[in-house]
Design an enzyme around this catalytic site. Sequence first.
Site, PDB file in Angstrom:
ATOM      1  N   SER A   1     -16.970  64.750 -71.538  1.00 38.29           N
ATOM      2  CA  SER A   1     -17.936  63.465 -71.851  1.00 38.29           C
ATOM      3  C   SER A   1     -19.061  63.408 -70.712  1.00 38.29           C
ATOM      4  CB  SER A   1     -17.225  62.228 -71.928  1.00 38.29           C
ATOM      5  OG  SER A   1     -18.116  61.215 -72.477  1.00 38.29           O
TER       6      SER A   1
ATOM      7  N   ASP B   1     -10.529  59.434 -74.092  1.00 38.50           N
ATOM      8  CA  ASP B   1     -10.728  60.406 -75.257  1.00 38.50           C
ATOM      9  C   ASP B   1     -10.064  61.586 -74.905  1.00 38.50           C
ATOM     10  OD1 ASP B   1     -10.845  61.186 -77.969  1.00 38.50           O
ATOM     11  OD2 ASP B   1     -12.939  61.912 -77.394  1.00 38.50           O
TER      12      ASP B   1
ATOM     13  N   HIS C   1     -19.184  64.730 -76.144  1.00 39.14           N
ATOM     14  CA  HIS C   1     -19.590  63.604 -76.590  1.00 39.14           C
ATOM     15  C   HIS C   1     -21.338  63.538 -76.627  1.00 39.14           C
ATOM     16  CE1 HIS C   1     -15.741  61.168 -75.288  1.00 39.14           C
ATOM     17  NE2 HIS C   1     -15.650  61.956 -76.588  1.00 39.14           N
TER      18      HIS C   1
END
Length: 358
Positions: A177, A299, A203
């Site tokens: 991310s 995540d 992401h």
Amino acid sequence: MTLETPVRVLIVDDSAVVRQMLTEILSRDAGIEVVGSAADPLLAREKIKRLNPDVITLDVEMPRMDGLVFLENLMRLRPTPVVMISSLTERGADTTLQALSLGAVDFVSKPKIDVARGLEGYAEEIVSKVKMAAKAKVSALHRPSAPKVTLDMQSAPMPGSALRFRTTDRLVAIGASAGGTEALRVVLEHMPADAPAVVMTQHLPASFSTAFAERLNRHSAMSVREATDGEAILPGHAYLPPGGQHLRIIRDGARWRCRIDDGPPVNRHKPAVDVLFRSVAANAGANAVGAILTGMGDDGARGLLEMLQAGAPTLVQDEASSVVWGMPGAAYKLGAAQEVVPLDRVAERLLALSAQAR
């Protein structure tokens, strides 16, 4: 800056409306203090010296000095965490990726029309990314690159042809991310053309995925591309989900295929790392290797644990080389990571673990 001290933010944007909206959004949070704003980089330069902000929000396209030129100068002369404010256009995507490569920590999308209402819709994201940026290690983005990894037939741990990855029975899965656009570039830059297949989730907004895949492809000996539904996963290739969709893998006889999943967000993300990792755990098991690179949140942590429980070797990027040790840290604390590795050794370890995978 201490935990008790509000994050001092300087807003740099040529739009008075955007400056006002960002000031209102950020000032609502008690943990943030907007110390000033500037309409262009030249004005910002003086305010940075005087106000000493912890974080700068920076528009990409501005008069008098290009935002990228300003960012490059800032990172060279006075490294400061920067959150880019970028438009959701193809051109904006490429410029933002350039900004991330120059040292910006993260970015927030700015709508082209109805900016005030559009920014309000991103309020939570803006606040969280500014707070995250205040804790980010800007220096982590400028670590020297290691030499590209090559497979040394004499020093490698396995004999003979086992070192050549021209098979379909090894798979590397990577999630990232914040800070990950550059971290993934570093990893893929050090993977040889015959490396095991790589499936990745980073992401990103939907409109950024094509530009990101093209950027990675320019920096890697592997063939990097956006995945298409049903395509075979091949050695020497690396796959990213197309814009705003999850990437999973499925087993099809002796090979794996990509499955594009338009399901709901997971962990508030779409694409989500957990979606990819869980499919890898279920369909590749001990034939896969999992890695989580720099990123905010958690995540991928549970998905990496599922991969480990399915027999896959796992690793996370270490805190020192991560821009944000959120996702890797969460996986480590969960017991999902067998190794903690600096970024410049991630590719080397992925190759070694792939050679050892059952």
